[in-house]
Design an enzyme around this catalytic site. Structure first.
Site, PDB file in Angstrom:
ATOM      1  N   GLY A   1      33.590  -1.654  68.617  1.00 30.30           N
ATOM      2  CA  GLY A   1      33.342  -2.371  67.494  1.00 30.30           C
ATOM      3  C   GLY A   1      34.340  -2.183  66.692  1.00 30.30           C
ATOM      4  O   GLY A   1      34.216  -1.501  65.255  1.00 30.30           O
TER       5      GLY A   1
ATOM      6  N   SER B   1      34.886  -5.668  65.042  1.00 27.53           N
ATOM      7  CA  SER B   1      34.725  -6.740  64.205  1.00 27.53           C
ATOM      8  C   SER B   1      34.999  -6.517  62.943  1.00 27.53           C
ATOM      9  O   SER B   1      34.807  -7.350  61.865  1.00 27.53           O
ATOM     10  CB  SER B   1      33.362  -7.398  64.313  1.00 27.53           C
ATOM     11  OG  SER B   1      32.174  -6.331  64.125  1.00 27.53           O
TER      12      SER B   1
ATOM     13  N   SER C   1      33.134  12.363  63.109  1.00 27.76           N
ATOM     14  CA  SER C   1      33.705  12.499  61.066  1.00 27.76           C
ATOM     15  C   SER C   1      33.196  13.534  60.990  1.00 27.76           C
ATOM     16  O   SER C   1      33.107  14.749  61.035  1.00 27.76           O
ATOM     17  CB  SER C   1      32.174  11.404  60.400  1.00 27.76           C
ATOM     18  OG  SER C   1      31.598  11.831  59.144  1.00 27.76           O
TER      19      SER C   1
ATOM     20  N   TYR D   1      23.063  11.342  62.044  1.00 27.99           N
ATOM     21  CA  TYR D   1      24.139  10.258  62.344  1.00 27.99           C
ATOM     22  C   TYR D   1      25.441  12.219  62.246  1.00 27.99           C
ATOM     23  O   TYR D   1      26.193  12.017  62.923  1.00 27.99           O
ATOM     24  CB  TYR D   1      24.545  10.255  60.605  1.00 27.99           C
ATOM     25  CG  TYR D   1      26.503   9.861  60.432  1.00 27.99           C
ATOM     26  CD1 TYR D   1      26.764   8.553  61.014  1.00 27.99           C
ATOM     27  CD2 TYR D   1      26.911  10.265  59.783  1.00 27.99           C
ATOM     28  CE1 TYR D   1      27.899   7.941  60.831  1.00 27.99           C
ATOM     29  CE2 TYR D   1      28.118  10.254  59.528  1.00 27.99           C
ATOM     30  CZ  TYR D   1      28.923   8.435  60.073  1.00 27.99           C
ATOM     31  OH  TYR D   1      30.266   8.292  59.977  1.00 27.99           O
TER      32      TYR D   1
ATOM     33  N   ALA E   1      23.548  14.759  63.850  1.00 30.84           N
ATOM     34  CA  ALA E   1      24.029  14.948  65.132  1.00 30.84           C
ATOM     35  C   ALA E   1      24.443  14.196  65.818  1.00 30.84           C
ATOM     36  O   ALA E   1      25.227  15.076  67.013  1.00 30.84           O
ATOM     37  CB  ALA E   1      22.316  15.221  65.311  1.00 30.84           C
TER      38      ALA E   1
ATOM     39  N   LYS F   1      27.616  12.247  65.057  1.00 27.78           N
ATOM     40  CA  LYS F   1      28.727  12.641  65.179  1.00 27.78           C
ATOM     41  C   LYS F   1      29.384  14.346  65.713  1.00 27.78           C
ATOM     42  O   LYS F   1      30.017  14.562  66.066  1.00 27.78           O
ATOM     43  CB  LYS F   1      29.558  12.640  63.772  1.00 27.78           C
ATOM     44  CG  LYS F   1      29.321  11.287  63.474  1.00 27.78           C
ATOM     45  CD  LYS F   1      30.327  10.221  63.875  1.00 27.78           C
ATOM     46  CE  LYS F   1      30.082   9.047  63.717  1.00 27.78           C
ATOM     47  NZ  LYS F   1      30.803   8.335  64.341  1.00 27.78           N
TER      48      LYS F   1
ATOM     49  N   ILE G   1      35.574   6.736  54.002  1.00 33.36           N
ATOM     50  CA  ILE G   1      36.992   4.940  54.314  1.00 33.36           C
ATOM     51  C   ILE G   1      36.049   4.755  53.361  1.00 33.36           C
ATOM     52  O   ILE G   1      34.938   4.106  54.079  1.00 33.36           O
ATOM     53  CB  ILE G   1      37.365   5.270  55.704  1.00 33.36           C
ATOM     54  CG1 ILE G   1      36.959   6.635  56.856  1.00 33.36           C
ATOM     55  CG2 ILE G   1      37.864   4.294  56.108  1.00 33.36           C
ATOM     56  CD1 ILE G   1      38.849   7.026  55.584  1.00 33.36           C
TER      57      ILE G   1
HETATM   58  P1  NAP Z   1      31.211  -0.888  60.036  1.00 32.65           P
HETATM   59  O1  NAP Z   1      32.387  -1.683  59.026  1.00 32.65           O
HETATM   60  O2  NAP Z   1      29.906  -0.599  59.275  1.00 32.65           O
HETATM   61  O3  NAP Z   1      31.689  -0.756  61.463  1.00 32.65           O
HETATM   62  C1  NAP Z   1      31.143  -0.479  62.879  1.00 32.65           C
HETATM   63  C2  NAP Z   1      31.569  -1.738  63.388  1.00 32.65           C
HETATM   64  O4  NAP Z   1      31.289  -1.249  64.460  1.00 32.65           O
HETATM   65  C3  NAP Z   1      31.699  -3.491  63.273  1.00 32.65           C
HETATM   66  O5  NAP Z   1      32.488  -3.988  64.213  1.00 32.65           O
HETATM   67  C4  NAP Z   1      29.731  -3.327  64.687  1.00 32.65           C
HETATM   68  O6  NAP Z   1      29.249  -4.246  65.427  1.00 32.65           O
HETATM   69  C5  NAP Z   1      30.124  -2.064  65.216  1.00 32.65           C
HETATM   70  N1  NAP Z   1      28.745  -1.987  66.349  1.00 32.65           N
HETATM   71  C6  NAP Z   1      28.136  -1.436  65.574  1.00 32.65           C
HETATM   72  N2  NAP Z   1      26.701  -1.105  66.468  1.00 32.65           N
HETATM   73  C7  NAP Z   1      27.223  -1.531  67.749  1.00 32.65           C
HETATM   74  C8  NAP Z   1      26.656  -1.729  69.058  1.00 32.65           C
HETATM   75  N3  NAP Z   1      25.880  -0.486  69.490  1.00 32.65           N
HETATM   76  N4  NAP Z   1      27.995  -2.200  70.054  1.00 32.65           N
HETATM   77  C9  NAP Z   1      29.319  -2.095  69.623  1.00 32.65           C
HETATM   78  N5  NAP Z   1      29.680  -2.782  68.594  1.00 32.65           N
HETATM   79  C10 NAP Z   1      28.788  -2.105  67.469  1.00 32.65           C
HETATM   80  O7  NAP Z   1      31.792   0.914  59.913  1.00 32.65           O
HETATM   81  P2  NAP Z   1      32.959   1.554  59.806  1.00 32.65           P
HETATM   82  O8  NAP Z   1      32.657   2.239  58.094  1.00 32.65           O
HETATM   83  O9  NAP Z   1      34.803   0.720  60.148  1.00 32.65           O
HETATM   84  O10 NAP Z   1      32.625   3.160  60.498  1.00 32.65           O
HETATM   85  C11 NAP Z   1      33.418   2.933  62.624  1.00 32.65           C
HETATM   86  C12 NAP Z   1      33.108   4.431  62.808  1.00 32.65           C
HETATM   87  O11 NAP Z   1      33.705   5.227  61.901  1.00 32.65           O
HETATM   88  C13 NAP Z   1      31.357   4.041  63.308  1.00 32.65           C
HETATM   89  O12 NAP Z   1      31.691   4.827  64.210  1.00 32.65           O
HETATM   90  C14 NAP Z   1      32.138   5.381  61.688  1.00 32.65           C
HETATM   91  O13 NAP Z   1      30.384   6.442  61.663  1.00 32.65           O
HETATM   92  C15 NAP Z   1      32.946   6.156  61.498  1.00 32.65           C
HETATM   93  N6  NAP Z   1      33.173   6.912  60.126  1.00 32.65           N
HETATM   94  C16 NAP Z   1      33.233   5.736  59.807  1.00 32.65           C
HETATM   95  C17 NAP Z   1      33.338   7.059  57.595  1.00 32.65           C
HETATM   96  C18 NAP Z   1      33.428   6.003  56.853  1.00 32.65           C
HETATM   97  O14 NAP Z   1      33.306   6.343  55.927  1.00 32.65           O
HETATM   98  N7  NAP Z   1      33.526   4.458  56.482  1.00 32.65           N
HETATM   99  C19 NAP Z   1      33.889   7.935  57.830  1.00 32.65           C
HETATM  100  C20 NAP Z   1      33.609   8.284  58.866  1.00 32.65           C
HETATM  101  C21 NAP Z   1      33.638   8.367  60.220  1.00 32.65           C
HETATM  102  P3  NAP Z   1      29.044  -5.537  64.557  1.00 32.65           P
HETATM  103  O15 NAP Z   1      29.151  -5.143  63.248  1.00 32.65           O
HETATM  104  O16 NAP Z   1      29.886  -7.138  65.495  1.00 32.65           O
HETATM  105  O17 NAP Z   1      28.348  -5.350  64.862  1.00 32.65           O
END
Ligand code: NAP
Length: 248
Positions: A13, A15, A143, A156, A158, A160, A189
């Site tokens: 993930g 992108s 998370s 979510y 559960a 994490k 983030i």
């Molecule tokens: P994001 O901007 O929505 O990016 C999510 C990424 O996951 C995208 O690149 C998406 O790819 C990919 N993805 C989703 N479903 C997928 C699948 N089935 N197979 C492969 N790739 C998949 O989210 P983010 O904020 O960067 O979050 C990244 C990680 O950090 C997640 O696990 C999230 O739960 C965790 N996190 C985020 C935060 C926060 O505050 N942002 C906090 C704690 C934890 P496509 O778009 O190409 O489908």
């Protein structure tokens, strides 16, 4: 100082958001980078060239991390293309928020499948290769919500929290083989995932954080470099909070 020269890293993930930040930081530190994307095809393809500009080998794969068989094929392709795989960052994730009263079975299952099954799928697919190499660092993106829960995110949280249990178990199973497994628990983030929140909510989050700002993908990526490199050689089974002090 380049901390990961000659290593191959996989980021699921990548992108956009945190995954993209991690992939770029790994390349900056000399790692060869394999990464996945799913729906954001153009962004995924563009990242390959950005990474290659660091003078490393980079390749993007369109692969659904929640698909067990696809994850096996992915890891086989990476080992064949890169020759090894030392660092795995299980980052792919989604949210489908809603209060439990209104949450559908589909919303619950989808989040568990994409956030938690994906970590099992990719780790399981890679384990034989890591054992063969007698080295590896697995980093799972959990998370703060997986540690403390959050109203409106039972699915979510559960998923994490499940990642944390999985991480500790894998660390116990594979420590004797020089394979480490740790989790990172990011706080708030600022990415597309949190971009859906309204400005007032974002302001409240920032004010509630001891460091008084939201985190960046770079903040999480720096922790990945630490856990992926020899700097953390004696650290396994841990959850590293990258949250500006939120859980303090
Ligand atoms: P994001 O901007 O929505 O990016 C999510 C990424 O996951 C995208 O690149 C998406 O790819 C990919 N993805 C989703 N479903 C997928 C699948 N089935 N197979 C492969 N790739 C998949 O989210 P983010 O904020 O960067 O979050 C990244 C990680 O950090 C997640 O696990 C999230 O739960 C965790 N996190 C985020 C935060 C926060 O505050 N942002 C906090 C704690 C934890 P496509 O778009 O190409 O489908």
């Amino acid at each position: 100082m380049k901390l990961l020269s000659g290593k191959t890293a996989l980021v699921t993930g990548a992108s956009k958001g945190i995954g993209r930040g991690i992939a770029l930081k790994l390349a900056e530190h000399g790692a060869n980078v394999a990464f996945t994307y799913l729906s954001s095809v153009e962004k995924g393809q563009a990242l390959e060239a950005e990474l290659a500009a660091f003078g490393i080998k980079a390749k993007g794969y369109r692969s659904d991390a929640s698909d067990f068989k696809a994850s096996e094929e992915l890891v086989n392709a990476i080992v064949s293309d890169f020759g090894s795989l030392e660092v795995i960052v299980n980052n792919a994730g989604i949210t489908r928020d809603g209060l439990l009263m209104r949450m559908t079975e589909e919303q619950f299952n989808e989040v568990i499948r994409i956030n938690l099954n994906s970590v099992f799928n990719v780790t399981k697919a890679a384990i034989r290769q890591l054992l063969k190499q007698k080295q590896g660092s697995i980093i799972n993106i959990s998370s703060v919500v997986g540690v403390k829960g959050n109203a409106g995110q039972a699915n979510y949280a559960a998923s994490k929290a499940g990642i944390i249990g999985f991480t500790k178990s894998v660390a116990l199973e594979l420590g004797s083989r020089n394979i480490r497994c740790n989790a990172i628990a990011p706080g708030f983030i600022e990415t597309e995932m949190t971009g859906v929140l309204n400005e007032e909510t974002v302001k409240q989050w920032r004010e509630a954080i001891p460091l008084k700002r939201g985190g960046t993908p770079d903040d999480v990526a720096n922790a990945v470099i630490f856990l992926g490199s020899e700097l953390s050689a004696y650290i396994t089974g841990q959850v590293l909070n990258v949250d500006g002090g939120m859980l303090t």
